[in-house]
Design an enzyme around this catalytic site. Structure first.
Site, PDB file in Angstrom:
ATOM      1  CG  HIS A 156      -2.179  -0.945   1.011  1.00  0.00           C
ATOM      2  ND1 HIS A 156      -3.382  -0.816   1.497  1.00  0.00           N
ATOM      3  CD2 HIS A 156      -2.248  -2.243   0.415  1.00  0.00           C
ATOM      4  CE1 HIS A 156      -4.229  -1.610   0.887  1.00  0.00           C
ATOM      5  NE2 HIS A 156      -3.372  -2.540   0.414  1.00  0.00           N
ATOM      6  CG  HIS A 187      -5.071 -11.716  -2.547  1.00  0.00           C
ATOM      7  ND1 HIS A 187      -6.001 -11.427  -3.321  1.00  0.00           N
ATOM      8  CD2 HIS A 187      -4.651 -10.394  -1.827  1.00  0.00           C
ATOM      9  CE1 HIS A 187      -6.397  -9.940  -3.094  1.00  0.00           C
ATOM     10  NE2 HIS A 187      -5.593  -9.182  -2.364  1.00  0.00           N
TER      11      HIS A 187
END
Length: 719
Positions: A94, A262
């Site tokens: 992020h 993920h």
């Protein structure tokens, strides 16, 4: 006498935005983006050299400390399954994922995640805990490692501690000390509101407002529940493709990053979202920078709410493996609700052994989950083809992800010469805009002499050098004169580079470079310098413009044509050029370009004044050429601009007449970009300095210094 009990502070005054200038004059031009991130803001002092500090860093010890941290679970924020890897990877992702190729802004290169608004974005929920977990290590190593470097290195070490081999890592990101106010994150007044506000048509992902790269305020990419929170994997696929493309990623890189990100960790939505408190910037002082405090019972397994989605993507969320694709293709998936009420996809009739265990009780298993973006990886036809290949070729997937992760986390660092450390990959990658170093052992004086005798006008020389250098972006350190890519596609065909004039000038400078054994890049810059020296002489000043040889000439093979498209200028206030579609805010476009060039307000001002009198306007117009000695480097632009014997009135779209008050005759014509240096109080203060009778020498000296700064902006080899 006044009461001694009265507080002397005017509450709600200078400490809030409620009484700021934008409230009173919302249409006024703000020059704030040119007045930030200066050396004086650095608490280490103006002479701080991060590169020298890095040379003292014990990299092996730092990496070992980070490795130890991954499994050193703390009671105040326990690690999922006893491993902080997923949290650290999300923090690094992020930090880097805000990068956008449109203007080069965002990214991990400055440590901006420490400041608002990023530190309080909903998508960054609970990353304040990740940064606080890193604090003991930052405290230990101090100024020898920046927060910006530490964020990304922590993500790398997290992957390696879970069994993945990363492509490499480079130190060299320097911290800033206040938010990057120059970044337009969007105009919304609420976080994660409807995406429609930044799209002409939310069903057409390509209609996303420029230069934005996320679907709505407060998200890095797309809403994991679906666009506007409505599950629709095929529509989400469109938006994933657009947002990742605006981050300079192709389809294969996008699938690799989605799957690789993920493969480890989990999402958190195992509780009541209404019990979660404000983000860090909205919390009370007693929380000391923490936000999203859960007022209900919470452990690392129960009660934790971040995104609202709950669960892991794979069976073994603390190990690197093929689990993501294995589960994605093995089962049918259906829509469910998380305990926090979020939309998520869960497998139908999954085998017990394929379920990940509970983060606290290994005897309990839960369904894995997929977001709407994950489902897009098998529902979108192109993404599915790539996903199938990755599933069948694990080694290829690992290599693709390793390279994509390296690109994600290093894209905004600029050329490879800025990389530092033992883990810098030796391979040159095309997105790094590689340039082979050019020759430096030629006679600069001989080249300058040939240029003077070439028959080119000073304006031709100056314009070509400027157009070559103006592509530089301090945001991601791309572009600039080094490499002379102005002679290659796509730059040679850009309308803003006046292709016919450019071809004519290069046909003259090219043979000079060949004969001298110099690079064309050097000769282009030298020609600009010669043009300025000739103009200064015409203005009565003898100057030598600083020059450092050694620029290289990039090849076609070293140039990623598609990634250079966003560097194409659609306006240039310095050459008084504006496309009609941008006519409403030319002065703001000028400030944006100046900030990307790394200029201060005074440097921008002096360059404008000089470029005008030199006659360097696009198309050789006379807009803003406030002088009777066009081509001579004088401070006439500022003298006329501040002369009250003139008046100003509109003369058409973005055009104004400068009239002699005594005769009412039109003496000059100007644009908004010209007149803003007289109307804006900050810019006028600089214009008045250069208009003063005792500033003629200063004007020339400052212009030459600002010009040299732009020409050398991309010469990181000179640092």
């Amino acid at each position: 006498m006044e009461s001694t009990d009265k507080c002397p502070v005017v509450h709600g005054g200078a400490t809030t935005v409620k009484t700021s200038n934008p409230q009173w004059w919302p249409n006024a031009l703000s020059t704030d983006i040119l007045h930030q991130h200066g050396a004086k803001e650095n608490p280490y002092g103006e002479d701080f050299d991060y590169r020298k500090e890095l040379e003292k860093l014990d990299v092996a010890a730092l990496k070992q400390d980070l490795t130890n941290l991954m499994t050193d679970s703390q009671s105040w924020w326990p690690a999922d399954w006893g491993h902080y890897g997923g949290l650290m990877i999300r923090m690094a992702w992020h930090a880097a994922g805000t990068y956008r190729i449109s203007d080069g802004r965002g990214g991990a290169g400055t440590g901006n995640q420490r400041f608002a608004p990023l530190n309080s974005w909903p998508d960054n929920g609970n990353l304040d805990k990740a940064r606080r977990l890193l604090w003991p290590i930052k405290k230990k190593y101090g100024k020898s490692v920046s927060w910006a470097d530490l964020f990304i290195l922590a993500g790398n070490i997290a992957y390696e501690s879970m069994g993945f081999t990363t492509f490499g890592f480079a130190f060299g990101r320097e911290d800033i000390w206040n938010p990057e106010k120059e970044i337009d994150w969007g105009s919304e007044t609420e976080f994660v509101g409807p995406s429609d506000t930044r799209y002409a048509d939310v069903n057409d992902a390509s209609s996303l407002e420029y230069p934005l790269a996320a679907v709505t305020m407060g998200l890095i990419y797309v809403n994991p529940e679906g666009i506007n929170g409505i599950p629709n994997p095929l529509l989400t696929a469109q938006h994933v493709r657009e947002t990742f493309a605006r981050m300079a990623m192709n389809d294969e890189e996008t699938v690799a990053l989605t799957a690789g990100g993920h493969t480890v960790g989990k999402a958190h939505g195992n509780g009541d979202a209404s019990l979660v408190g404000p983000a860090p910037e909205g919390e009370d002082v007693v929380e000391q920078g923490f936000g999203w405090i859960n007022s209900g019972p919470r452990s690392n397994g129960a009660g934790t709410v971040t995104s609202g989605i709950e669960g892991a993507w794979t069976t073994n969320p603390t190990k690197w493996d093929q689990g993501y694709f294995d589960l994605l293709f093995k089962y049918e998936w259906e829509l469910k609700k998380s305990p926090a009420g979020a939309n998520q996809w869960e497998p139908i009739n999954i085998a017990e052994e394929d379920k990940p265990v509970d983060v606290e009780d290994a005897g309990v298993r839960h369904n894995p989950i997929m977001t709407d973006a994950d489902m897009a990886m098998i529902m979108d036809p192109e993404y599915r083809k790539i996903s199938e290949r990755f599933r069948n070729e694990p080694a290829y997937f690992e290599d693709t992800f390793a390279r994509a992760w390296f690109k994600l986390t290093h894209r905004d660092m600029g050329p490879k010469v800025r990389y530092f450390g033992p883990d810098v990959p030796s391979e040159d990658l095309i997105w790094q805009d590689p340039i082979t170093a050019g020759p430096a052992a030629y006679s600069v004086d001989d080249v300058k002499s040939q240029i003077r005798q070439s028959g080119l006008s000073p304006a031709d020389m100056i314009n070509t050098a400027w157009d070559s250098a103006r592509t530089f972006r301090s945001s991601d350190l791309r572009g600039g004169a080094n490499g002379a890519r102005i002679r290659l596609a796509p730059q040679k065909n850009w309308i803003g580079n006046e292709p016919k004039r450019l071809e004519r000038v290069l046909s003259v400078l090219g043979p000079i470079a060949t004969k001298a054994g110099a690079s064309i890049a050097d000769v282009i810059v030298l020609a600009g310098n010669v043009g300025i020296e000739m103009a200064a002489t015409a203005g009565g000043h003898a100057v030598v413009v600083p020059f450092s040889p050694g620029r290289g000439d990039a090849t076609v093979e070293q140039t990623d044509v598609n990634s250079f498209a966003p560097l194409e200028p659609t306006s240039d206030g310095f050459r008084n050029w504006l496309q009609t579609s941008n006519a409403s805010n030319p002065e703001e476009l000028l400030l944006d370009r100046a900030q990307l060039l790394g200029l201060t307000a005074s440097e921008m001002t002096v360059l404008i004044g000089g470029m005008r009198v030199l006659g360097t306007n696009y198309g050789d117009t006379n807009y803003g050429v406030f002088t009777q000695s066009k081509g001579a480097l004088t401070n006439d632009f500022f003298s006329v601009l501040t002369d009250m014997s003139f008046s100003w009135d509109p003369a058409g779209e973005n055009l104004y007449n400068i009239r002699n008050r005594a005769t009412n005759e039109v003496a000059y014509t100007a644009t908004r970009v010209d007149l803003v240096f007289g109307s804006n109080s900050v810019l006028r203060s600089y214009a008045e300095v250069y208009a003063q009778d005792d500033s003629k020498e200063k004007f020339v000296a400052d212009f030459v210094a600002a010009w040299a700064k732009v020409m050398n902006a991309d010469r990181f080899d000179l640092a």
